[in-house]
Write an enzyme that holds these catalytic residues in place. Structure first.
Site, PDB file in Angstrom:
ATOM      1  N   SER A  74     -31.285  51.515 -36.169  1.00  0.00           N
ATOM      2  CA  SER A  74     -32.322  50.960 -34.816  1.00  0.00           C
ATOM      3  C   SER A  74     -32.728  49.657 -35.338  1.00  0.00           C
ATOM      4  O   SER A  74     -33.245  48.706 -34.613  1.00  0.00           O
ATOM      5  CB  SER A  74     -33.185  51.878 -34.321  1.00  0.00           C
ATOM      6  OG  SER A  74     -34.127  52.150 -35.546  1.00  0.00           O
ATOM      7  N   ARG A  98     -18.630  46.203 -19.545  1.00  0.00           N
ATOM      8  CA  ARG A  98     -18.646  47.734 -19.669  1.00  0.00           C
ATOM      9  C   ARG A  98     -19.864  48.125 -20.599  1.00  0.00           C
ATOM     10  O   ARG A  98     -20.246  49.338 -20.527  1.00  0.00           O
ATOM     11  CB  ARG A  98     -17.253  48.247 -19.561  1.00  0.00           C
ATOM     12  CG  ARG A  98     -16.461  47.853 -18.386  1.00  0.00           C
ATOM     13  CD  ARG A  98     -16.839  48.847 -17.438  1.00  0.00           C
ATOM     14  NE  ARG A  98     -17.220  50.333 -17.638  1.00  0.00           N
ATOM     15  CZ  ARG A  98     -16.150  51.111 -17.604  1.00  0.00           C
ATOM     16  NH1 ARG A  98     -14.807  50.863 -17.234  1.00  0.00           N
ATOM     17  NH2 ARG A  98     -16.548  52.307 -17.749  1.00  0.00           N
ATOM     18  N   GLN A 110     -18.600  34.175  -8.251  1.00  0.00           N
ATOM     19  CA  GLN A 110     -17.470  33.740  -7.421  1.00  0.00           C
ATOM     20  C   GLN A 110     -17.919  33.588  -5.932  1.00  0.00           C
ATOM     21  O   GLN A 110     -17.073  33.469  -4.932  1.00  0.00           O
ATOM     22  CB  GLN A 110     -16.546  34.610  -7.624  1.00  0.00           C
ATOM     23  CG  GLN A 110     -15.583  34.388  -8.803  1.00  0.00           C
ATOM     24  CD  GLN A 110     -14.209  35.093  -9.038  1.00  0.00           C
ATOM     25  OE1 GLN A 110     -14.081  36.084  -8.068  1.00  0.00           O
ATOM     26  NE2 GLN A 110     -13.240  34.509  -9.899  1.00  0.00           N
ATOM     27  N   ARG A 177     -11.968  34.900  -2.493  1.00  0.00           N
ATOM     28  CA  ARG A 177     -12.032  35.260  -3.660  1.00  0.00           C
ATOM     29  C   ARG A 177     -10.853  36.412  -4.199  1.00  0.00           C
ATOM     30  O   ARG A 177     -10.434  36.762  -5.005  1.00  0.00           O
ATOM     31  CB  ARG A 177     -13.448  35.363  -4.687  1.00  0.00           C
ATOM     32  CG  ARG A 177     -13.973  36.696  -4.158  1.00  0.00           C
ATOM     33  CD  ARG A 177     -15.107  36.896  -5.328  1.00  0.00           C
ATOM     34  NE  ARG A 177     -15.779  38.258  -4.820  1.00  0.00           N
ATOM     35  CZ  ARG A 177     -16.770  38.601  -5.234  1.00  0.00           C
ATOM     36  NH1 ARG A 177     -17.545  37.979  -6.326  1.00  0.00           N
ATOM     37  NH2 ARG A 177     -17.574  39.688  -5.017  1.00  0.00           N
ATOM     38  N   HIS A 199     -20.983  47.728 -32.749  1.00  0.00           N
ATOM     39  CA  HIS A 199     -20.092  48.691 -31.857  1.00  0.00           C
ATOM     40  C   HIS A 199     -19.139  47.976 -30.964  1.00  0.00           C
ATOM     41  O   HIS A 199     -17.836  48.668 -31.085  1.00  0.00           O
ATOM     42  CB  HIS A 199     -21.415  49.291 -30.812  1.00  0.00           C
ATOM     43  CG  HIS A 199     -20.645  50.356 -30.153  1.00  0.00           C
ATOM     44  ND1 HIS A 199     -20.012  51.556 -30.242  1.00  0.00           N
ATOM     45  CD2 HIS A 199     -20.552  50.100 -28.621  1.00  0.00           C
ATOM     46  CE1 HIS A 199     -19.622  52.228 -29.473  1.00  0.00           C
ATOM     47  NE2 HIS A 199     -19.676  51.601 -28.332  1.00  0.00           N
ATOM     48  N   ARG A 204     -13.501  47.608 -29.836  1.00  0.00           N
ATOM     49  CA  ARG A 204     -12.742  46.316 -29.279  1.00  0.00           C
ATOM     50  C   ARG A 204     -11.738  45.434 -30.277  1.00  0.00           C
ATOM     51  O   ARG A 204     -10.861  45.073 -29.729  1.00  0.00           O
ATOM     52  CB  ARG A 204     -13.656  45.495 -28.428  1.00  0.00           C
ATOM     53  CG  ARG A 204     -14.466  46.366 -27.423  1.00  0.00           C
ATOM     54  CD  ARG A 204     -13.523  46.864 -26.203  1.00  0.00           C
ATOM     55  NE  ARG A 204     -14.393  47.088 -25.172  1.00  0.00           N
ATOM     56  CZ  ARG A 204     -13.860  47.410 -24.062  1.00  0.00           C
ATOM     57  NH1 ARG A 204     -12.525  47.609 -23.789  1.00  0.00           N
ATOM     58  NH2 ARG A 204     -14.564  47.934 -23.062  1.00  0.00           N
TER      59      ARG A 204
END
Ligand code: FAD
Length: 259
Positions: A74, A98, A110, A177, A199, A204
């Site tokens: 933390s 996400r 858009q 769009r 993270h 990723r």
């Protein structure tokens, strides 16, 4: 893909030293430490008031790595960066947003923005397939044509959309769009704290089949590791066979045993 660093973490050491003077404590600082890492260190030390005679001989780098190794993460949330990222696809940005914890996003709309001049982000792999690349470009042109036609034609149908002008435009652009491809270029302002960034890099940065995400992760890593080297020192870049970089992660204890 382009990164602009809009804000970086800073540490007002003078204020912290004022606090230490108020409580009659001292702090043995590690010379040459980057200020974001000092902020993480003092946040950790405050939890135990490990200053003065209670301060361990660990230097800043060892101290922050130890915090991470023991899961006391933390404290990493006290430092954050804000980036403006351009040249990314809507497909990619959908994956990025996400992430919910310790992050904030502001993305080009858009609905409010006319996308007539929008460009597309070409998947780097397509360069090796010229014929498919031509088809890809053709499909973009076709989509753009319909987009423009929908904007133009629907704008004439004011009775079909009996709304105020602002809402008319929103409705028209929303309809138009829907034909824009996933590759449409977008821009995003992205703020994240160090814990959230670690993270994101971890989940990723190491997906071989997702080149856009890899490039984003490596760019992100390069920015933050400059400001807080030890905080992100367990990540490192390497090139895959496709010539593009990928992020790997070592455990801090593995790192310690090999260096
Ligand atoms: C390889 C890969 C494939 C994926 N495929 C898909 C897919 O096919 N479809 C799809 O919809 N998504 C997919 N995702 C997205 C994925 O499910 C996550 O939504 C995304 O990676 C964000 O991760 P996160 O939830 O860990 O991050 P954050 O939202 O930033 O959360 C960070 C951490 O906080 C904790 N946390 C956050 N929210 C909660 C909660 N509500 N309850 C308990 N703990 C919480 C968790 O520990 C989490 O890891 C994929 C992701 C990856 C990396």
């Amino acid at each position: 893909m382009k990164f602009y660093v809009l804000a970086q973490p800073t540490f007002n050491a003078g204020e912290f030293l004022r606090f230490l003077a108020d409580v009659g404590e001292s702090w043995n600082r590690t010379p040459g430490t980057k200020s974001p890492q000092e902020l993480v260190e003092v946040a950790g030390r405050l939890c135990y008031m490990s200053f003065g005679s209670r301060q361990s001989p660990k230097d800043n780098g060892t101290y922050v790595k130890n915090l991470i190794s023991m899961g006391h993460e933390s404290v990493l949330e006290h430092i954050s960066w804000t980036f403006l990222v351009t040249g990314i696809s809507r497909a990619f940005s959908h994956q990025l947003v996400r992430h919910r914890v310790g992050v904030a996003f502001s993305q080009l709309s858009q609905q409010y923005h006319d996308e007539t001049a929008a460009t597309a982000v070409e998947p780097v792999e397509l360069a090796a397939f010229p014929q498919l690349r031509e088809q890809w470009k053709h499909s973009l042109d076709a989509a753009k044509l319909v987009y423009c036609k929908l904007l133009e034609e629907l704008d004439k149908e004011k009775n079909l959309l009996p709304l105020q002008r602002r809402e008319q435009l929103r409705a028209i652009r929303s309809i138009a769009r829907s034909v824009l491809p996933n590759s449409t270029e977008t821009k995003i302002v992205f703020t994240a704290n160090a814990r959230a960034i670690r993270h994101i890099l971890e989940v990723r940065g190491n997906i071989p089949g997702d080149s856009e995400m890899r490039l984003f992760s490596v760019n992100l890593f390069q920015q933050v590791v400059r400001d807080a080297p030890e905080l992100f020192g367990d990540f490192y870049e390497r090139a895959l066979d496709d010539g593009l970089p990928i992020l790997e992660k070592q455990r801090f204890d593995e790192q310690a045993s090999t260096s």
